[in-house]
Motif scaffolding. Structure first.
Motif, PDB file in Angstrom:
ATOM      1  N   ASP A   1       2.579  70.607  47.861  1.00 11.06           N
ATOM      2  CA  ASP A   1       1.798  71.757  48.324  1.00 11.06           C
ATOM      3  C   ASP A   1       2.045  73.015  47.492  1.00 11.06           C
ATOM      4  O   ASP A   1       1.509  74.080  47.795  1.00 11.06           O
ATOM      5  CB  ASP A   1       2.091  72.054  49.806  1.00 11.06           C
ATOM      6  CG  ASP A   1       3.563  72.349  50.083  1.00 11.06           C
ATOM      7  OD1 ASP A   1       4.346  72.526  49.118  1.00 11.06           O
ATOM      8  OD2 ASP A   1       3.943  72.390  51.268  1.00 11.06           O
ATOM      9  N   HIS A   2       2.846  72.905  46.420  1.00 12.59           N
ATOM     10  CA  HIS A   2       3.198  74.088  45.636  1.00 12.59           C
ATOM     11  C   HIS A   2       3.357  73.686  44.170  1.00 12.59           C
ATOM     12  O   HIS A   2       4.080  72.733  43.851  1.00 12.59           O
ATOM     13  CB  HIS A   2       4.510  74.678  46.173  1.00 12.59           C
ATOM     14  CG  HIS A   2       4.815  76.062  45.683  1.00 12.59           C
ATOM     15  ND1 HIS A   2       5.996  76.707  45.995  1.00 12.59           N
ATOM     16  CD2 HIS A   2       4.113  76.933  44.924  1.00 12.59           C
ATOM     17  CE1 HIS A   2       5.998  77.917  45.457  1.00 12.59           C
ATOM     18  NE2 HIS A   2       4.861  78.071  44.794  1.00 12.59           N
ATOM     19  N   PHE A   3       2.675  74.419  43.290  1.00 10.77           N
ATOM     20  CA  PHE A   3       2.778  74.192  41.848  1.00 10.77           C
ATOM     21  C   PHE A   3       3.290  75.471  41.206  1.00 10.77           C
ATOM     22  O   PHE A   3       2.676  76.536  41.331  1.00 10.77           O
ATOM     23  CB  PHE A   3       1.411  73.820  41.259  1.00 10.77           C
ATOM     24  CG  PHE A   3       1.444  73.499  39.789  1.00 10.77           C
ATOM     25  CD1 PHE A   3       1.826  72.241  39.353  1.00 10.77           C
ATOM     26  CD2 PHE A   3       1.086  74.446  38.842  1.00 10.77           C
ATOM     27  CE1 PHE A   3       1.861  71.934  37.995  1.00 10.77           C
ATOM     28  CE2 PHE A   3       1.109  74.152  37.484  1.00 10.77           C
ATOM     29  CZ  PHE A   3       1.500  72.888  37.060  1.00 10.77           C
ATOM     30  N   ILE A   4       4.429  75.371  40.516  1.00  7.16           N
ATOM     31  CA  ILE A   4       5.041  76.528  39.850  1.00  7.16           C
ATOM     32  C   ILE A   4       5.035  76.261  38.351  1.00  7.16           C
ATOM     33  O   ILE A   4       5.578  75.263  37.880  1.00  7.16           O
ATOM     34  CB  ILE A   4       6.487  76.747  40.335  1.00  7.16           C
ATOM     35  CG1 ILE A   4       6.525  76.931  41.854  1.00  7.16           C
ATOM     36  CG2 ILE A   4       7.102  77.964  39.636  1.00  7.16           C
ATOM     37  CD1 ILE A   4       7.938  77.055  42.418  1.00  7.16           C
ATOM     38  N   SER A   5       4.412  77.180  37.613  1.00  6.80           N
ATOM     39  CA  SER A   5       4.304  77.012  36.169  1.00  6.80           C
ATOM     40  C   SER A   5       5.071  78.098  35.435  1.00  6.80           C
ATOM     41  O   SER A   5       4.998  79.282  35.786  1.00  6.80           O
ATOM     42  CB  SER A   5       2.833  77.062  35.735  1.00  6.80           C
ATOM     43  OG  SER A   5       2.727  76.980  34.321  1.00  6.80           O
ATOM     44  N   ALA A   6       5.785  77.689  34.384  1.00  6.58           N
ATOM     45  CA  ALA A   6       6.333  78.674  33.463  1.00  6.58           C
ATOM     46  C   ALA A   6       5.180  79.377  32.758  1.00  6.58           C
ATOM     47  O   ALA A   6       4.099  78.819  32.563  1.00  6.58           O
ATOM     48  CB  ALA A   6       7.226  77.989  32.439  1.00  6.58           C
TER      49      ALA A   6
END
Length: 303
Positions: free
Chosen positions: A109-114
């Motif tokens: 449910d969560h996508f974290i991108s540099a």
């Protein structure tokens, strides 16, 4: 809690895995090399190949958050071929993850991108916040623009999306700091260009913990990952020399010499971004290393 990390074996990835394990967070990770596969309860490796659009779908088992760090290094000479690799490595891997999440049943449910502070135009005066509306009109800005667009697509499948704009990473083994201290240690260190350009730095431990904080707090949107007190290149160089107890006696390295040696990549050290950390601090993140003196004392005390 279990997280899936791309780029887990890189400089930031290794620190992030360490911080996750400290907090009891299990890690699945994707790698292109079978030699880097491990199979522990809290650290499981899975193969992927973005070029051939292949990925082990079992990497998603038990995962609620994906942290995407993978991408070709910008710290290599910017030939036309490598410029394309910098962009493709970020876009193609994100697209492969997107297709997997869209097609396979999962709990993510969560996508974290540099991302990177190269998003902001070069300026000696502006203090940049996440609300700044324009991208840097250089190659670095182009990279960040398409990088963040690749992350934004995950909103289409109902995920929270976080983009973390990373500053100059200071670490004990690798990264920008090691390149900075090499000439200082052999008595040929000097500020670069005018030395007045701001370098918004961050200790690698704080950087990894900002990713963890965003994951735990389910934060969405853009967040700068830079320490609260940016410094100029001259101050960074001088402070490193003082900590190492080495003199600086040479004049600044001229801009034209850097451009001759590095080509377009000279922008990495010559552009100036003075970046605010107020937003992530407002979300409750407390920096361990707010000032450059403490960070360098920590990282260089055994050098």
């Amino acid at each position: 809690m279990r997280v899936l990390i791309t780029g887990a074996t890189g400089l930031l990835g290794q620190q992030l895995v360490k911080e996750c394990h400290t907090k009891g967070i299990d890690v699945n990770y994707l790698t292109t090399s079978s030699d880097k596969l491990e199979d522990k309860e809290n650290y499981k490796g899975f193969l992927w190949d973005a070029k051939n659009k292949e990925i082990d779908a079992t990497c998603l088992k038990g995962v609620h958050t994906v942290i995407h760090l993978a991408g070709a290094s910008i710290a290599e000479r910017w030939t036309d071929e490598h410029k394309q690799a910098i962009i493709d490595s970020r876009i193609n891997t994100a697209n492969l993850l997107f297709d997997l999440l869209k097609e396979k049943e999962n709990m993510v449910d969560h996508f974290i991108s540099a991302s990177a502070i190269g998003a902001y135009p070069s300026s000696l005066e502006t203090l940049y916040t996440e609300e700044y509306p324009e991208y840097n009109p250089s190659f670095l800005g182009d990279v960040v623009n398409v990088w963040e667009q690749a992350a934004d697509q995950f909103e289409e499948i109902g995920l929270k999306v976080t983009k973390i704009r990373i500053g100059v990473v200071l670490a004990e083994n690798g990264g920008a700091l090691q390149q900075l201290i090499k000439p200082i240690k052999i008595y040929v260190g000097a500020p670069l260009g005018s030395g007045k350009q701001f370098q918004s730095w961050i200790h690698i431990k704080d950087l990894a913990n900002i990713f963890v904080h965003c994951m735990e707090q389910k934060l969405a949107g853009i967040y700068n990952a830079t320490a609260p007190h940016p410094v100029t290149n001259a101050t960074l160089t001088k402070t490193a020399a003082e900590v190492l107890n080495k003199p600086l006696w040479l004049p600044n390295v001229p801009e034209f010499a850097l451009k001759a040696a590095l080509g377009d990549m000279a922008a990495v050290v010559l552009e100036s971004q003075k970046v605010s950390s107020a937003k992530i601090q407002g979300e409750g993140y407390v920096f361990s290393y707010e000032r450059i003196e403490k960070a360098l004392d920590c990282l260089l005390s055994t050098k």
